[in-house]
Design an enzyme around this catalytic site. Sequence first.
Site, PDB file in Angstrom:
ATOM      1  CB  CYS A 159      14.113   6.079 -10.347  1.00 32.94           C
ATOM      2  SG  CYS A 159      14.349   7.212 -11.688  1.00 32.94           S
TER       3      CYS A 159
HETATM    4  N1  COA Z   1       6.562  18.935 -27.222  1.00 35.43           N
HETATM    5  C1  COA Z   1       5.356  18.718 -27.645  1.00 35.43           C
HETATM    6  N2  COA Z   1       5.065  17.517 -28.251  1.00 35.43           N
HETATM    7  C2  COA Z   1       5.910  16.425 -28.014  1.00 35.43           C
HETATM    8  C3  COA Z   1       6.908  16.697 -27.046  1.00 35.43           C
HETATM    9  C4  COA Z   1       7.518  18.047 -26.719  1.00 35.43           C
HETATM   10  N3  COA Z   1       8.241  18.101 -26.080  1.00 35.43           N
HETATM   11  N4  COA Z   1       7.609  15.336 -26.685  1.00 35.43           N
HETATM   12  C5  COA Z   1       6.721  14.548 -27.538  1.00 35.43           C
HETATM   13  N5  COA Z   1       5.609  15.113 -28.304  1.00 35.43           N
HETATM   14  C6  COA Z   1       4.811  14.576 -28.819  1.00 35.43           C
HETATM   15  C7  COA Z   1       4.884  13.314 -29.425  1.00 35.43           C
HETATM   16  O1  COA Z   1       5.521  13.507 -30.782  1.00 35.43           O
HETATM   17  C8  COA Z   1       3.779  12.529 -29.872  1.00 35.43           C
HETATM   18  O2  COA Z   1       3.024  13.232 -31.028  1.00 35.43           O
HETATM   19  P1  COA Z   1       1.954  12.173 -31.764  1.00 35.43           P
HETATM   20  O3  COA Z   1       0.931  11.668 -30.833  1.00 35.43           O
HETATM   21  O4  COA Z   1       1.692  12.984 -32.893  1.00 35.43           O
HETATM   22  O5  COA Z   1       2.909  10.978 -32.183  1.00 35.43           O
HETATM   23  C9  COA Z   1       2.732  13.102 -28.526  1.00 35.43           C
HETATM   24  O6  COA Z   1       3.515  14.256 -28.044  1.00 35.43           O
HETATM   25  C10 COA Z   1       2.801  12.014 -27.409  1.00 35.43           C
HETATM   26  O7  COA Z   1       3.953  11.662 -27.184  1.00 35.43           O
HETATM   27  P2  COA Z   1       4.333  10.547 -26.046  1.00 35.43           P
HETATM   28  O8  COA Z   1       5.845  10.255 -26.049  1.00 35.43           O
HETATM   29  O9  COA Z   1       3.618   9.361 -26.266  1.00 35.43           O
HETATM   30  O10 COA Z   1       3.895  11.293 -24.802  1.00 35.43           O
HETATM   31  P3  COA Z   1       3.358  10.924 -23.291  1.00 35.43           P
HETATM   32  O11 COA Z   1       1.911  11.430 -23.199  1.00 35.43           O
HETATM   33  O12 COA Z   1       3.566   9.411 -23.168  1.00 35.43           O
HETATM   34  O13 COA Z   1       4.375  11.518 -22.190  1.00 35.43           O
HETATM   35  C11 COA Z   1       6.222  11.038 -20.847  1.00 35.43           C
HETATM   36  C12 COA Z   1       5.966  11.475 -22.350  1.00 35.43           C
HETATM   37  C13 COA Z   1       7.791  10.937 -21.118  1.00 35.43           C
HETATM   38  C14 COA Z   1       6.122  12.359 -19.939  1.00 35.43           C
HETATM   39  C15 COA Z   1       5.644   9.960 -20.316  1.00 35.43           C
HETATM   40  O14 COA Z   1       5.490   9.045 -21.167  1.00 35.43           O
HETATM   41  C16 COA Z   1       6.108   9.451 -18.948  1.00 35.43           C
HETATM   42  O15 COA Z   1       6.469  10.246 -18.041  1.00 35.43           O
HETATM   43  N6  COA Z   1       6.411   8.334 -18.781  1.00 35.43           N
HETATM   44  C17 COA Z   1       6.946   7.627 -17.737  1.00 35.43           C
HETATM   45  C18 COA Z   1       8.418   7.946 -17.728  1.00 35.43           C
HETATM   46  C19 COA Z   1       9.090   7.622 -16.526  1.00 35.43           C
HETATM   47  O16 COA Z   1       8.590   7.517 -15.527  1.00 35.43           O
HETATM   48  N7  COA Z   1      10.368   7.482 -16.522  1.00 35.43           N
HETATM   49  C20 COA Z   1      11.221   7.106 -15.473  1.00 35.43           C
HETATM   50  C21 COA Z   1      12.214   7.871 -15.730  1.00 35.43           C
HETATM   51  S1  COA Z   1      13.338   7.665 -14.426  1.00 35.43           S
END
Ligand code: COA
Length: 376
Positions: A159
């Site tokens: 990125c």
């Molecule tokens: N729909 C509904 N629920 C979902 C889901 C979806 N598509 N995907 C995950 N969940 C659920 C999970 O199962 C989890 O449930 P639980 O609490 O019962 O275990 C809950 O939502 C939280 O999941 P989590 O993965 O911890 O979500 P988050 O709030 O961390 O958000 C991201 C996920 C990926 C959006 C976030 O972590 C993020 O953007 N991180 C930085 C990523 C980044 O910058 N990456 C760089 C890429 S180049």
Amino acid sequence: MSSQNHPVISSTGLWTPPESISNAELVESFNAYVAAHNAEHAADIAAEKVKALEPSSVEFIEKASGIKARHVMDKDGVLDPAIMRPRDLERPNDQLAILAEIGVKACQDALARAGRDVRDVDAVLCACSNLQRAYPAVAVEIQDALGIDGFGFDMNVACSSATFGIQTAADFIRAGNAKSVLVVSPEITSGHLNWRDRDSHFIFGDVATAVLVESADIAPANHWDIIGTKLKTVFSNNIRNNFGFLNRTDPAHRDDADKLFIQEGRKVFKEVVPMVAAMINEEMSKHGLAGEDMRRIWLHQANANMNRLIAQRVFGHEASEDESPTVLDTYANTSSAGSIIAFHKNSDDLNAGDNGLICSFGAGYSAGCVFVRKVA
Ligand code: COA
């Protein structure tokens, strides 16, 4: 440093795929895939031999990421629950590769905005996460398609590729090795995303951007001084891609997970936010800048909550959309192109002397800062 060796941004270019997928459309397709999978494995799920898949949700996606839609190269392929990947992007070797084609479009936009003739361009850096092949370099193909006499090479810092490319181009200009360099970031993220993975199926979108970095003495009147750049990498396996399926032709492939984008999103969030905020603040003080001296920051577009936290630490207060614009709602995460789209779409209104920061962060980990000042 004379204006001959002083690097500036002369212009930027953008190419956006016409097709877009809303969260509602994406979730409908994902949940149809989940229902079909669970029905197909109903007996094994009942016997606890196979885990039932969980549905996705629009509300979760928007709250967790700020993403509402994404542009893609092949909407029908991505949304078909039996396919869930872009199709037909591979071309014979005697035709322009799709990645080069969209890169050329972004470059042409940047060149037109600067009023620059291709004969004056010395180099093309294809700086992106989602390269299509090992070699020949996509940059050389773009150089050839544009008719540029010079050199080109590919570089991949995930990125952060675009900011690393801008510093590399700026260094060529500082050293007198080039006067005009295109840094192009074509990102077909849809060819590397696991559209069947609930945790990440919503995060990416496709796009191409270009940045024309030039020596101040040939730049158009309206340009951006590059007042400083800083790059940083710290190894992490929390975001990884072992290659992608852009070149695969068998849509039945379902066991691609190890060859596609994977991440520990929570860990990325927790580790990258403090690293980037500290880097920006350190660099700002090196340049004698405080939060109130910054007119606008164009952050990497991965997650709205991450950007809110970083921007807060830069400005010392909750940043407004005007201070830290986001394009996540329509573009999603476009990898290295994200901060460049934000800059491209939200910089015309700044005045001479206004300070800004283009900042990227992502896999590696990698982070890059490009401090700019508007010149009228
Ligand atoms: N729909 C509904 N629920 C979902 C889901 C979806 N598509 N995907 C995950 N969940 C659920 C999970 O199962 C989890 O449930 P639980 O609490 O019962 O275990 C809950 O939502 C939280 O999941 P989590 O993965 O911890 O979500 P988050 O709030 O961390 O958000 C991201 C996920 C990926 C959006 C976030 O972590 C993020 O953007 N991180 C930085 C990523 C980044 O910058 N990456 C760089 C890429 S180049």
